[in-house]
Design a protein around this motif. Structure first.
Motif, mmCIF file in Angstrom:
data_model
loop_
_atom_site.group_PDB
_atom_site.id
_atom_site.type_symbol
_atom_site.label_atom_id
_atom_site.label_comp_id
_atom_site.label_asym_id
_atom_site.label_seq_id
_atom_site.Cartn_x
_atom_site.Cartn_y
_atom_site.Cartn_z
ATOM 1 N N PRO A 44 0.809 -1.234 0.000
ATOM 2 C CA PRO A 44 0.000 0.000 0.000
ATOM 3 C C PRO A 44 0.833 1.271 0.000
ATOM 4 O O PRO A 44 0.330 2.334 -0.325
ATOM 5 C CB PRO A 44 -0.825 -0.113 1.286
ATOM 6 N N PHE A 45 2.102 1.156 0.374
ATOM 7 C CA PHE A 45 2.951 2.350 0.439
ATOM 8 C C PHE A 45 3.762 2.547 -0.839
ATOM 9 O O PHE A 45 4.648 3.374 -0.891
ATOM 10 C CB PHE A 45 3.855 2.283 1.672
ATOM 11 N N MET A 54 6.468 10.687 2.774
ATOM 12 C CA MET A 54 7.693 10.181 3.402
ATOM 13 C C MET A 54 8.834 11.192 3.249
ATOM 14 O O MET A 54 9.537 11.508 4.225
ATOM 15 C CB MET A 54 8.085 8.846 2.767
ATOM 16 N N ALA A 91 3.693 -1.150 6.959
ATOM 17 C CA ALA A 91 3.505 0.137 7.630
ATOM 18 C C ALA A 91 4.714 0.465 8.510
ATOM 19 O O ALA A 91 5.221 1.587 8.486
ATOM 20 C CB ALA A 91 2.229 0.106 8.463
ATOM 21 N N PHE A 94 7.707 1.321 6.446
ATOM 22 C CA PHE A 94 7.555 2.666 5.886
ATOM 23 C C PHE A 94 7.952 3.719 6.921
ATOM 24 O O PHE A 94 8.691 4.664 6.628
ATOM 25 C CB PHE A 94 6.089 2.845 5.460
ATOM 26 N N PHE A 95 7.455 3.513 8.148
ATOM 27 C CA PHE A 95 7.754 4.419 9.251
ATOM 28 C C PHE A 95 9.263 4.466 9.502
ATOM 29 O O PHE A 95 9.874 5.539 9.603
ATOM 30 C CB PHE A 95 7.006 3.937 10.497
ATOM 31 N N THR A 98 11.411 6.194 6.795
ATOM 32 C CA THR A 98 11.378 7.664 6.840
ATOM 33 C C THR A 98 12.492 8.190 7.747
ATOM 34 O O THR A 98 13.259 9.089 7.368
ATOM 35 C CB THR A 98 10.015 8.138 7.384
#
Lengths: 333, 323
Positions: A44-45, A54, A91, A94-95, A98
Motif C-alpha cells: 500500500p505504500f 515520506m 507500515a 515505511f515508518f 522515513t
C-alpha cells in the motif's frame, strides 16, 4: 505507452530468437523482474502520496534535528536500520524508512562539512554498487540525489562541468539502458536535476545560476551534447537527408541555447529524448520546463509589454500552424 | 532448443510497454543500442499525432492567453475610458450568445465581475469592495442558474466567500464589532449551513448534486477554522481548537459511517493534521526550551504526525481497494 505488439512479436522484428540458449537466463531474469514489480504493487505504500509524505516528513525531521547531527543521527541510523532489517510489516517498514532517510541525511551533511571529497567519493562507490546489484528503488533514488548535490556543492565555484556531465550521463542512461544494471532512477535524477537547479536559480534570481543559463555557451554545449548522444543512438536508422536535417536541428538547438537560454535548449533536448523513448510523463515535464524557461526568458528581456505580447502571439501562431500541419498529415496515415 | 515454460510464454505474449522495453534491455535480451529501435517499433503514429496535437493546442492557448495578458496590461489606460466599458459590455453580450462553449460561459461570469469592479478603478468612486463582491455574487446567481456547468454554478459560492472575507477585513474587524476568532467561526458556520443544506437536498434537486458542492463548502469551513486557529496561535485566546476538534470528529463520523466519501475524509485528515500542527506549535512555545531544542521538538513531532497520517490514509485506502 502500451501497444498491440506482444513481446514475442517485438523480439521477432529485432531478430532475437526466444529459443536461443543465451537468451533463456535473460528471459528468466525478465520474468523475475516483472514478478518483483507486481509484488511492489501489492504494497500500500508503493504510491505517490506515500512517497511525497515520506520525503516531506524525512526532510522536516532532518531540518529539525540539524543542530544535533551525531546525537540524533547515529541512534536513528542504528535503530531504524536494525529494525528495518527485522520487520516485515509494510507500515512499520515505511515508518522506519522515513527516519532512516532522515538519519542518512543528517550524517551525510555532518560528514560533508568535515570532508566533502571523502563523502562524495564514498557516495560514488555506494551509488555504483547500488546500480550494479538489485537494491531497493528508494535507496537508488536517495543515493543519486545525495551524490548529485554533494558533487554540486564540491564544485560550486565551477558548476558547469559537473552539471553538464550529469546531464550527459542521464541522457545516455535513458537512451541506452545497460545490461545487468538498475540505473533508471539515477538516469532520471541526473537528467532532471541540472535543469531543475537552473530553473530554481532563475526563480530565486541567484546570479551565478542565472549566468549559467543565459551567458554561458559551455552549458549550451553540454545540453547540445545530449542531443548528440541521441543522434548516436539513431544514426544507423537514418537516411542521408535525415542525418543532415537532424544535425541542422542540433546546430539550431545550440544557437537557441547560446542566444536565448540554455534552459530552453535543455528542456527541448529533454522533450526529444522523451519523444524517441515514448515516455509520456517525461514529455509533459519537458513541456512544463520549457514553458517556465520561456516565461523567464521573456520577463528578463529589456522590452516593452506590447512587444512581449507580440512575441507570445508569434509563438501561439507558430504552435497553431504546427498543429494544423499535423492535422493535415493525419488522413494520409 | 529450449522450450519456454508457461510463465515465460505468458510473459512473451504480454503487450509491450515502455517498462517492458527497459526490462528487456536490463535483463540482456535486447542490446542497449536496440532500445531506441524497439521504442520506434512500438510507437503508435496515430496516438502520437493525437497527443502531439493536444500538446500543441495547449501551448498555443497558453501563448495566446499570455499575449492577451501582455496587451491588456500594456493598453490598460484604454479600460479607463468609456470605450473600454463598451468593449467589455459587447464582450459580455457575445459570451451570452455563445455560452454553450465552456470558455464563453466562464468568461461571461468573470466579465460581470470586471464590469462591477472596473468603474471604481476608472473613476475612483471609492466604492466598498465587499459591497461590490456581494453585488457580483447576486448577479452571478442569475448567470449560474442557467448554466449546465458545475464549475460556473460554483462561482457564486466563491464570490460569496470572498465578499464575507472582505466584509470582515474592511468593516467588522476594524470597527471591533467582533474579534477575528469569532468572525472565522461565523464564516465557517455559514459554509457549514450550506453544506448541511446541500446534504439534506441531495437527490431532490439536480442543481447541487455535483460533488464540487460538497467539497467546496467543506474546504471553506476548514479554511475559516484554520484561519481562526492561526490567529489564535499568534495572538492567544479563543476556543477555535475546540471547534476544530468538534468539526473533525462530527464530519469524520458523517463521511466515514453515514455517507461514505473518501475525498472528503482525506480533506478532513489534512485539516486535522494542520490544526494539530498549530496546537503543537503553541504547546512547544509554552515550554522553556532553547530555539534549537524547540525547533527539534516541533519539527520531529510534526514529521511523526505526517507519517501517522500517511500510514492511516494508505492503510485505509488499501483496505478499500481490497474490498
Amino acid at each position: 505507452m502500451t501497444t498491440e505488439f506482444s513481446i514475442r512479436q517485438l523480439l521477432a522484428c529485432l531478430n532475437v530468437s526466444v529459443f536461443d540458449p543465451v537468451i533463456e537466463p535473460a528471459l528468466e531474469k525478465a520474468c523475475l523482474s516483472e514478478r518483483e514489480q507486481e509484488t511492489g504493487r501489492g504494497n500500500p505504500f508503493y504510491n505517490m502520496i506515500a512517497l511525497i509524505g515520506m520525503i516531506f516528513a524525512a526532510l522536516l525531521c532532518f531540518y529539525g534535528l540539524r543542530s544535533y547531527p551525531f546525537a540524533a543521527g547515529v541512534p536513528l541510523f542504528v535503530c531504524c536500520g536494525a529494525a528495518m532489517y527485522k520487520t516485515k510489516s509494510y507500515a512499520v517498514r515505511f515508518f522506519l524508512k522515513t527516519y532512516f532517510i532522515s538519519s542518512v541525511l543528517l550524517l551525510t551533511e555532518a560528514c560533508f562539512r568535515m570532508s566533502p571529497a571523502i563523502v562524495t567519493a564514498a557516495l560514488f562507490i555506494f551509488l555504483t554498487a547500488s546500480v550494479l546489484r538489485p537494491v531497493g528503488q528508494g535507496q537508488r533514488i536517495l543515493l543519486s540525489l545525495l551524490f548529485f548535490f554533494c558533487v554540486y556543492f564540491v564544485f560550486q565555484e565551477t558548476p558547469i562541468a559537473p552539471l553538464g556531465i550529469f546531464f550527459m550521463l542521464g541522457t545516455a542512461g535513458l537512451l541506452f539502458p545497460l545490461k545487468n544494471t538498475y540505473g533508471r532512477e539515477p538516469a532520471f535524477i541526473f537528467v532532471f536535476c541540472p535543469l531543475v537547479l537552473i530553473l530554481a536559480g532563475e526563480i530565486l534570481n541567484v546570479p551565478d545560476i542565472v549566468s549559467l543559463s543565459r551567458e554561458s555557451w559551455k552549458m549550451s554545449a553540454f545540453f547540445a551534447s545530449g542531443f548528440l548522444i541521441l543522434f548516436v543512438g539513431l544514426y544507423r536508422d537514418l537516411e542521408i537527408n535525415e542525418i543532415f536535417r537532424f544535425l541542422a536541428g542540433g546546430v539550431a538547438l545550440l544557437f537557441c541555447g547560446v542566444f536565448l537560454s540554455a534552459g530552453i535548449e535543455g528542456s527541448l533536448v529533454l522533450f526529444l529524448i522523451a519523444f524517441f523513448t515514448n515516455f509520456e510523463a517525461l514529455k509533459r515535464v519537458a513541456v512544463a520546463l520549457f514553458c517556465f524557461f520561456f516565461v523567464f526568458f521573456i520577463l528578463s528581456l529589456p522590452i516593452s509589454l506590447s512587444f512581449a505580447g507580440i512575441i507570445s502571439l508569434t509563438a501561439g501562431v507558430f504552435f497553431e500552424v504546427f498543429r494544423l500541419r499535423l492535422r493535415q498529415l493525419s488522413p494520409k496515415e | 532448443m529450449i522450450v519456454p515454460d508457461k510463465k515465460t510464454e505468458a510473459y512473451l505474449n504480454k503487450p509491450v510497454s515502455l517498462w517492458e522495453l527497459v526490462c528487456l534491455c536490463r535483463s540482456g535480451i535486447l542490446r542497449p543500442v536496440d532500445f531506441l529501435r524497439a521504442a520506434a517499433l512500438c510507437r503508435l503514429n496515430a496516438e502520437e499525432k493525437r497527443k502531439g496535437k493536444r500538446l500543441l493546442f495547449l501551448l498555443s492557448c497558453l501563448s495566446f492567453l499570455s499575449a492577451a495578458f501582455f496587451f491588456v496590461v500594456s493598453e490598460w489606460s484604454f479600460f479607463y475610458t468609456i470605450s473600454g466599458a463598451v468593449l467589455l459590455a459587447l464582450l459580455f453580450v457575445a459570451c451570452s450568445f455563445f455560452r454553450r462553449f465552456a470558455a464563453a460561459d466562464y468568461a461571461g461570469a468573470f466579465l460581470i465581475g470586471a464590469m462591477i469592479l472596473l468603474p471604481d478603478l476608472i473613476f475612483g468612486t471609492n466604492a466598498i469592495l465587499y459591497e461590490q463582491l456581494f453585488l457580483w455574487f447576486f448577479l452571478l446567481v442569475f448567470w449560474a442558474v442557467a448554466s449546465q456547468r458545475s464549475g460556473v454554478r460554483l462561482l457564486p459560492l466563491i464570490a460569496l466567500n470572498a465578499a464575507i472575507i472582505f466584509y470582515g477585513i474592511q468593516f467588522v474587524l476594524p470597527s471591533f464589532q467582533m474579534d477575528a476568532d469569532t468572525f472565522c467561526v461565523l464564516g465557517a458556520l455559514l459554509n457549514l449551513l450550506l453544506l448541511v443544506a446541500r446534504e439534506a437536498t441531495l437527490g431532490k434537486t439536480k442543481i447541487f448534486d455535483d460533488s464540487a458542492f460538497r467539497f467546496f463548502p467543506l474546504l471553506s469551513v476548514c479554511l475559516f477554522l484554520l484561519t481562526g486557529t492561526a490567529v489564535q496561535t499568534l495572538s492567544g485566546g479563543g476556543i477555535s481548537f475546540l471547534y476544530c476538534f468538534i468539526f473533525t470528529v462530527s464530519a469524520g463520523f458523517y463521511f466515514v459511517f453515514k455517507v461514505f466519501d473518501w475525498q472528503a475524509c482525506r480533506l478532513i485528515l489534512v485539516f486535522c493534521v494542520l490544526w494539530i500542527t498549530a496546537l503543537l506549535y503553541r504547546c512547544v512555545g509554552m515550554l522553556s526550551l532553547s530555539v534549537e531544542q524547540s525547533m527539534a521538538l516541533f519539527l520531529s513531532t510534526e514529521s511523526l504526525l505526517i507519517i501517522a497520517a500517511v500510514i492511516g490514509e494508505r492503510s485505509f485506502s488499501f483496505r478499500l481497494e481490497e474490498k
